[in-house]
Design an enzyme around this catalytic site. Structure first.
Site, PDB file in Angstrom:
ATOM      1  N   ALA A  86       0.633   3.725   2.047  1.00  0.00           N
ATOM      2  CA  ALA A  86       0.544   3.967   3.150  1.00  0.00           C
ATOM      3  C   ALA A  86       1.553   3.041   4.090  1.00  0.00           C
ATOM      4  O   ALA A  86       1.908   3.331   5.326  1.00  0.00           O
ATOM      5  CB  ALA A  86      -0.727   3.715   3.987  1.00  0.00           C
ATOM      6  N   TYR A  87       2.372   2.253   3.367  1.00  0.00           N
ATOM      7  CA  TYR A  87       3.177   1.119   4.146  1.00  0.00           C
ATOM      8  C   TYR A  87       4.750   1.824   3.632  1.00  0.00           C
ATOM      9  O   TYR A  87       5.563   1.018   3.472  1.00  0.00           O
ATOM     10  CB  TYR A  87       3.345  -0.269   3.591  1.00  0.00           C
ATOM     11  CG  TYR A  87       1.915  -1.026   3.733  1.00  0.00           C
ATOM     12  CD1 TYR A  87       0.854  -0.325   4.642  1.00  0.00           C
ATOM     13  CD2 TYR A  87       1.718  -2.246   3.199  1.00  0.00           C
ATOM     14  CE1 TYR A  87      -0.147  -1.148   5.114  1.00  0.00           C
ATOM     15  CE2 TYR A  87       0.542  -3.019   3.491  1.00  0.00           C
ATOM     16  CZ  TYR A  87      -0.395  -2.250   4.385  1.00  0.00           C
ATOM     17  OH  TYR A  87      -1.490  -2.967   4.599  1.00  0.00           O
ATOM     18  N   GLY A  88       4.639   3.229   3.666  1.00  0.00           N
ATOM     19  CA  GLY A  88       6.086   3.893   3.595  1.00  0.00           C
ATOM     20  C   GLY A  88       6.624   3.667   2.569  1.00  0.00           C
ATOM     21  O   GLY A  88       5.996   4.146   1.432  1.00  0.00           O
TER      22      GLY A  88
ATOM     23  N   ALA B  67       0.945  -1.326   0.098  1.00  0.00           N
ATOM     24  CA  ALA B  67      -0.085  -0.067  -0.033  1.00  0.00           C
ATOM     25  C   ALA B  67       1.104   1.234   0.129  1.00  0.00           C
ATOM     26  O   ALA B  67       2.144   1.142   0.766  1.00  0.00           O
ATOM     27  CB  ALA B  67      -1.045   0.128   1.341  1.00  0.00           C
TER      28      ALA B  67
END
Length: 277
Positions: free
Chosen positions: A68-70, A66
Site C-alpha cells: 500500500a506504500y505505492g 507495504a
C-alpha cells in the site's frame, strides 16, 4: 552514544533482533493520501540511497514497507542489493493502493499472491515479518482465519520468518497476538488506548512494533519540552516495545531521532539497573 548498534533487542520470540527505531518507507513510494502535516517530495534514488546508508550507519536495521506504500517495495529491492543480511524487512498484506484509493482483500489467494509479489519486488527469497494491514475491522479479519492461516503456511515454507497484525483496536491486537508473532500498534503521547496490547505482549514474549510513535509528525508540546524525547520516554519505558517506526526522509531528523532514542534507552537502562541494586 549517538547510535543504536549496541541497542538491538529481540522482537518478542520471533528470533529477530531489531533496532529500537525502524525506518518507515511510505515516503519513498507514495505522496497521495498520507496523513502528514506538511507536503513532501518523494526522494530520488540518490537521496533514498543516502538515507538508507545513513540509517544503517546509525544502527537501524529495521525497514517497514507495504504494497500500500505505492512503489516503496519496488524501489527498496534495487536499493538494498548486496545488503540483505543487514536488514530486517517488514512488509504487509491486505491493503492495496491504486489511483489514490485503498482497497482491501484478506482472502487466501490474495494473501499468497501478495507475499509472492513482495518477494519479487524486494528481490529476496524471504521476508522477515509480514503483517496484516487491517481496514479497522480487526476481529472480522481474524475470525475469518484465511489470512492468518495462509501466513502460517508461508512461514512453514520459509518464505516468511514471522507474521502478525497491524490493527486499530485493543481486541484485534490481543487476538492477533494470541495466534501470531507480532502486533503493530499506535502508541504515542496523544493515543494510548492500545496499552493493553503492549502489556499482553510483554507477558507472553510477543513482538510489538509502534506506529505513529511521533503521531505522524503532529506532536506538539508546551515550550521547553522536547516532544521527541517525551515520546521516546513514554514508548521505551514499556518492556513490551520492540521497535518504534519513524517515517522521516530528512537525514537531520533521522540522526536526531536516533541520538534521542539512544539517550532515552540508555537512561532507562541505567535507571532500571540502579533500581535493581
Amino acid at each position: 552514544m549517538h547510535d543504536l548498534h549496541a541497542l538491538h533487542r529481540p522482537l518478542g520470540s520471533t528470533g529477530l533482533l531489531v533496532s529500537p527505531l525502524g525506518l518507515g518507507t511510505v515516503k519513498l513510494g507514495r505522496d497521495q493520501g498520507v496523513k502528514y502535516p506538511n507536503g513532501f517530495t518523494i526522494p530520488d534514488d540518490h537521496e533514498a540511497r543516502r538515507l538508507l546508508d545513513l540509517a544503517r550507519e546509525l544502527g537501524i536495521n529495521l525497514l517497514d514497507t507495504a504494497p500500500a506504500y505505492g512503489i516503496s517495495e519496488q524501489r527498496l529491492g534495487p536499493l538494498l542489493r548486496g545488503q540483505r543480511q543487514d536488514w530486517v524487512i517488514v512488509s504487509k498484506v491486505g491493503e492495496e493502493f491504486d489511483n489514490g484509493l485503498s482497497h482491501f482483500d484478506f482472502s487466501k489467494a490474495h494473501t499468497r499472491r501478495s507475499v509472492e509479489r513482495s518477494l519479487k519486488r524486494l528481490e529476496t527469497d524471504y521476508i522477515d515479518l509480514v503483517l496484516v494491514h487491517s481496514n479497522g475491522d480487526d476481529l472480522s479479519i481474524l475470525r475469518d482465519e484465511a489470512v492468518y492461516e495462509t501466513l502460517a503456511e508461508l512461514k512453514q515454507a520459509g518464505l516468511v520468518r514471522g507474521f502478525g497484525f497491524s490493527g486499530k483496536t485493543v481486541e484485534g491486537g490481543l487476538q492477533a497476538l494470541e495466534h501470531g508473532d507480532c502486533a503493530m500498534v499506535t502508541y504515542n503521547l496523544g493515543e494510548q488506548q492500545e496499552l493493553p496490547v503492549l502489556d499482553y505482549a510483554a507477558r507472553h514474549a510477543k513482538g510489538i512494533l509502534i506506529k505513529k510513535a511521533l503521531a505522524s509528525g503532529h506532536i506538539c508540546l508546551e515550550s521547553g519540552v522536547d516532544p521527541v524525547r517525551a515520546s521516546f520516554e513514554l514508548i521505551f519505558a514499556h518492556p513490551g516495545v520492540g521497535s518504534a517506526i519513524v517515517g522521516t526522509i530528512n537525514p537531520l531528523h533521522l540522526a536526531h531521532n536516533v541520538a534521542m532514542a539512544a539517550e532515552v534507552i540508555m537512561g532507562t537502562t541505567i535507571g532500571n539497573t540502579a533500581q535493581g541494586e
